[in-house]
Design a protein around this motif. Structure first.
Motif, PDB file in Angstrom:
ATOM      1  N   SER A  56       0.881  -1.349  -0.048  1.00 48.31           N
ATOM      2  CA  SER A  56      -0.037  -0.084  -0.043  1.00 48.31           C
ATOM      3  C   SER A  56       0.804   1.179  -0.079  1.00 48.31           C
ATOM      4  N   CYS A  57       2.188   1.243   0.253  1.00 47.17           N
ATOM      5  CA  CYS A  57       2.879   2.335   0.660  1.00 47.17           C
ATOM      6  C   CYS A  57       3.941   2.133  -0.883  1.00 47.17           C
ATOM      7  N   ARG A  58       4.750   3.211  -1.114  1.00 48.77           N
ATOM      8  CA  ARG A  58       5.791   3.148  -2.203  1.00 48.77           C
ATOM      9  C   ARG A  58       6.882   2.248  -1.791  1.00 48.77           C
ATOM     10  N   PRO A  59       7.100   1.260  -2.376  1.00 55.22           N
ATOM     11  CA  PRO A  59       8.347   0.294  -1.940  1.00 55.22           C
ATOM     12  C   PRO A  59       9.737   0.838  -2.350  1.00 55.22           C
ATOM     13  N   TYR A  60      10.635   0.208  -1.454  1.00 52.89           N
ATOM     14  CA  TYR A  60      12.002   0.827  -1.601  1.00 52.89           C
ATOM     15  C   TYR A  60      12.609   0.241  -2.983  1.00 52.89           C
ATOM     16  N   GLN A  61      12.427  -0.916  -3.448  1.00 53.37           N
ATOM     17  CA  GLN A  61      12.421  -1.612  -4.599  1.00 53.37           C
ATOM     18  C   GLN A  61      11.407  -2.558  -5.056  1.00 53.37           C
ATOM     19  N   LYS A  62      11.576  -2.867  -6.332  1.00 51.44           N
ATOM     20  CA  LYS A  62      10.714  -3.922  -7.062  1.00 51.44           C
ATOM     21  C   LYS A  62      11.582  -5.121  -7.417  1.00 51.44           C
ATOM     22  N   VAL A  63      11.161  -6.165  -6.759  1.00 54.33           N
ATOM     23  CA  VAL A  63      12.066  -7.307  -6.901  1.00 54.33           C
ATOM     24  C   VAL A  63      11.102  -8.727  -7.468  1.00 54.33           C
ATOM     25  N   ALA A  64      12.147  -9.033  -8.487  1.00 52.13           N
ATOM     26  CA  ALA A  64      11.733 -10.338  -9.266  1.00 52.13           C
ATOM     27  C   ALA A  64      12.323 -11.622  -8.589  1.00 52.13           C
ATOM     28  N   ILE A  65      11.589 -12.414  -7.997  1.00 50.56           N
ATOM     29  CA  ILE A  65      12.115 -13.737  -7.412  1.00 50.56           C
ATOM     30  C   ILE A  65      11.898 -14.643  -8.716  1.00 50.56           C
ATOM     31  N   ILE A  66      12.883 -15.241  -8.897  1.00 45.96           N
ATOM     32  CA  ILE A  66      13.077 -16.345  -9.833  1.00 45.96           C
ATOM     33  C   ILE A  66      13.647 -17.568  -9.366  1.00 45.96           C
ATOM     34  N   VAL A  67      12.503 -18.656  -9.740  1.00 48.38           N
ATOM     35  CA  VAL A  67      12.868 -20.075  -8.818  1.00 48.38           C
ATOM     36  C   VAL A  67      12.823 -21.237  -9.902  1.00 48.38           C
ATOM     37  N   PRO A  68      14.117 -21.433 -10.264  1.00 49.68           N
ATOM     38  CA  PRO A  68      14.213 -22.689 -11.142  1.00 49.68           C
ATOM     39  C   PRO A  68      13.681 -23.845 -10.565  1.00 49.68           C
ATOM     40  N   TYR A  69      12.994 -24.770 -11.380  1.00 47.60           N
ATOM     41  CA  TYR A  69      12.072 -25.828 -10.769  1.00 47.60           C
ATOM     42  C   TYR A  69      11.964 -26.885 -11.698  1.00 47.60           C
ATOM     43  N   ARG A  70      11.762 -28.172 -10.998  1.00 44.26           N
ATOM     44  CA  ARG A  70      11.388 -29.432 -11.582  1.00 44.26           C
ATOM     45  C   ARG A  70      11.077 -30.428 -10.617  1.00 44.26           C
ATOM     46  N   LYS A  71       9.609 -30.732 -10.723  1.00 41.72           N
ATOM     47  CA  LYS A  71       9.158 -32.001  -9.890  1.00 41.72           C
ATOM     48  C   LYS A  71       9.715 -31.891  -8.396  1.00 41.72           C
ATOM     49  N   ARG A  72       9.135 -30.649  -7.807  1.00 39.41           N
ATOM     50  CA  ARG A  72       9.219 -30.475  -6.356  1.00 39.41           C
ATOM     51  C   ARG A  72       7.813 -29.935  -5.963  1.00 39.41           C
ATOM     52  N   GLU A  73       6.810 -30.570  -6.332  1.00 37.81           N
ATOM     53  CA  GLU A  73       5.595 -30.005  -5.784  1.00 37.81           C
ATOM     54  C   GLU A  73       5.489 -29.647  -4.000  1.00 37.81           C
ATOM     55  N   GLN A  74       5.833 -30.821  -3.504  1.00 33.44           N
ATOM     56  CA  GLN A  74       5.763 -30.535  -1.953  1.00 33.44           C
ATOM     57  C   GLN A  74       6.494 -29.480  -1.278  1.00 33.44           C
ATOM     58  N   GLN A  75       7.620 -29.621  -1.939  1.00 29.22           N
ATOM     59  CA  GLN A  75       8.770 -28.529  -1.259  1.00 29.22           C
ATOM     60  C   GLN A  75       8.128 -27.163  -1.943  1.00 29.22           C
ATOM     61  N   LEU A  76       7.565 -26.836  -2.946  1.00 24.05           N
ATOM     62  CA  LEU A  76       7.040 -25.533  -3.483  1.00 24.05           C
ATOM     63  C   LEU A  76       5.860 -25.193  -2.714  1.00 24.05           C
ATOM     64  N   LYS A  77       5.255 -26.029  -1.983  1.00 19.37           N
ATOM     65  CA  LYS A  77       4.200 -25.462  -1.273  1.00 19.37           C
ATOM     66  C   LYS A  77       4.668 -24.966   0.178  1.00 19.37           C
ATOM     67  N   ILE A  78       5.744 -25.726   0.662  1.00 18.52           N
ATOM     68  CA  ILE A  78       6.169 -25.148   1.932  1.00 18.52           C
ATOM     69  C   ILE A  78       6.999 -23.885   1.547  1.00 18.52           C
ATOM     70  N   PHE A  79       7.532 -24.062   0.242  1.00 19.62           N
ATOM     71  CA  PHE A  79       8.523 -22.399  -0.135  1.00 19.62           C
ATOM     72  C   PHE A  79       7.344 -21.472  -0.069  1.00 19.62           C
ATOM     73  N   PHE A  80       6.228 -21.605  -0.476  1.00 16.94           N
ATOM     74  CA  PHE A  80       5.292 -20.344  -0.578  1.00 16.94           C
ATOM     75  C   PHE A  80       4.739 -20.163   0.994  1.00 16.94           C
ATOM     76  N   ASN A  81       4.704 -20.876   1.812  1.00 14.60           N
ATOM     77  CA  ASN A  81       4.305 -20.983   3.203  1.00 14.60           C
ATOM     78  C   ASN A  81       5.272 -20.300   4.106  1.00 14.60           C
ATOM     79  N   ASN A  82       6.465 -20.122   3.518  1.00 12.48           N
ATOM     80  CA  ASN A  82       7.406 -19.501   4.399  1.00 12.48           C
ATOM     81  C   ASN A  82       8.174 -18.289   3.771  1.00 12.48           C
ATOM     82  N   VAL A  83       8.277 -18.291   2.353  1.00 11.71           N
ATOM     83  CA  VAL A  83       8.600 -16.985   1.761  1.00 11.71           C
ATOM     84  C   VAL A  83       7.619 -15.946   1.698  1.00 11.71           C
ATOM     85  N   LEU A  84       6.566 -16.169   1.311  1.00 14.54           N
ATOM     86  CA  LEU A  84       5.607 -15.345   1.091  1.00 14.54           C
ATOM     87  C   LEU A  84       5.395 -14.429   2.465  1.00 14.54           C
ATOM     88  N   PRO A  85       5.327 -14.613   3.555  1.00 14.23           N
ATOM     89  CA  PRO A  85       4.793 -13.976   4.648  1.00 14.23           C
ATOM     90  C   PRO A  85       6.068 -13.120   5.122  1.00 14.23           C
TER      91      PRO A  85
END
Length: 332
Positions: free
Chosen positions: A104-133
């Motif tokens: 809602s405020c003007r951010p310090y920077q705009k960040v693109a997070i790039i995740v190279p990936y293959r066949k890690r579905e369970q780990q991806l869900k854990i990734f979102f549940n920790n990195v996003l918050p």
């Protein structure tokens, strides 16, 4: 306590965390005191960290700017490794829209997070549940680009990172300042480990790794989580596309940055604790050192500017941009 009960409690907990973080001003004041105390500790003599703090004065003068360093941070927390269904993750992290979040405020920077990936579905869900918050609390604008390798070639982290960069730059409506290359199984434990960049130094954000008793894997390690500015990524010609299989692509990326005139720094190493998500570790590529020796001489001509791949599908999901590709084998 049953598994179902634990899961329901976990969902309830995160819903309240988001609500608490958005609306409780008292907590933000307390969090601000704690984070400022940590960043202003006299033991920090890093030039980059001093510059980070100095920037707060400039940023705060702009209307509606987010505080920098950010307020309301929690510090180091135990990772939550519960595997939550994707549909529930979209409800918990409803602030994400087509793989992107704008505070809602003007951010310090705009960040693109790039995740190279293959066949890690369970780990991806854990990734979102920790990195996003954690990055949400940093009040940065950010997008997540999940680049999935579809072919049967050995996994190519470098090429997938280049593809992610290319697609992030195509989203010119966001005008990203910063690129974070992020392994799906490497998770930050401390939200004071800020996802940010500058144009003079490349930053390594995974200095203390759980798999090595919270120490560095080896001196000069630049894998796991690393951040470079968009200008740095382009000037060093990105990653080599020649590293098929595990290992050495991050060492070569560091060398490319050095060759382009940039050094590596860990200004927030005190907060760089990173936990692991268990998986079957891939065997190191047998030819990685041979490839490393060869591509060292061709970094200006082989990399981002020689990238070739086939885009099979691209979809803007709620939590991430999914880029499904077939790589082209590179012989050096």
């Amino acid at each position: 306590m049953s598994v179902v009960t634990v899961y329901i409690m976990n969902v309830y907990f995160y819903k309240n965390v988001l609500k608490f973080n958005r609306f409780d001003k008292t907590f933000q004041v307390l969090g601000n005191n704690a984070i400022q105390s940590a960043y202003q500790n006299p033991e920090h003599e890093d030039i980059e960290l001093k510059e980070l703090l100095k920037d707060q004065i400039t940023i705060s003068e702009k209307a509606n700017s987010c505080k920098w360093p950010p307020v309301g941070l929690y510090g180091r927390e135990v990772l939550n490794k519960t595997v939550i269904p994707y549909d529930d993750l979209t409800r918990i992290y409803s602030f994400m829209n087509k793989g992107h979040h704008i505070p809602s405020c003007r951010p310090y920077q705009k960040v693109a997070i790039i995740v190279p990936y293959r066949k890690r579905e369970q780990q991806l869900k854990i990734f979102f549940n920790n990195v996003l918050p954690r990055i949400y609390r940093q009040k940065q604008e950010f997008g997540i680009y999940l680049v999935e390798q579809a072919d049967a070639h050995p996994f190519n982290r470098g090429m997938l990172s280049n593809i992610g960069y290319e697609h992030a730059m195509q989203d010119d409506m966001y005008s990203y300042d910063c690129i974070v290359i992020h392994d799906v199984d490497m998770l930050p434990e401390d939200d004071r480990n800020l996802y940010f960049c500058n144009d003079t130094m490349a930053y390594h954000l995974a200095g203390k790794m759980e798999r090595k008793n919270y120490s560095m894997i080896y001196p000069g390690f630049f894998g796991g989580i690393s951040s470079v500015s968009t200008k740095q990524y382009k000037k060093c010609n990105g990653f080599s596309n020649a590293f098929f299989g595990w290992g050495a692509e991050d060492d070569d990326f560091k060398r490319r940055l050095n060759n382009a005139g940039f050094h590596i720094s860990r200004p927030l190493e005190k907060f760089s604790h990173c936990g692991d998500v268990e998986h079957i570790k891939a065997e190191p590529a047998k030819q990685r050192f041979k490839v490393y020796r060869k591509v060292g001489r061709t970094w200006k001509y082989e990399g981002l500017n020689s990238l070739q791949y086939q885009l099979i599908q691209k979809e803007r999901k709620q939590l991430y941009v999914w880029i499904y590709v077939r790589t082209k084998y590179v012989i050096v």
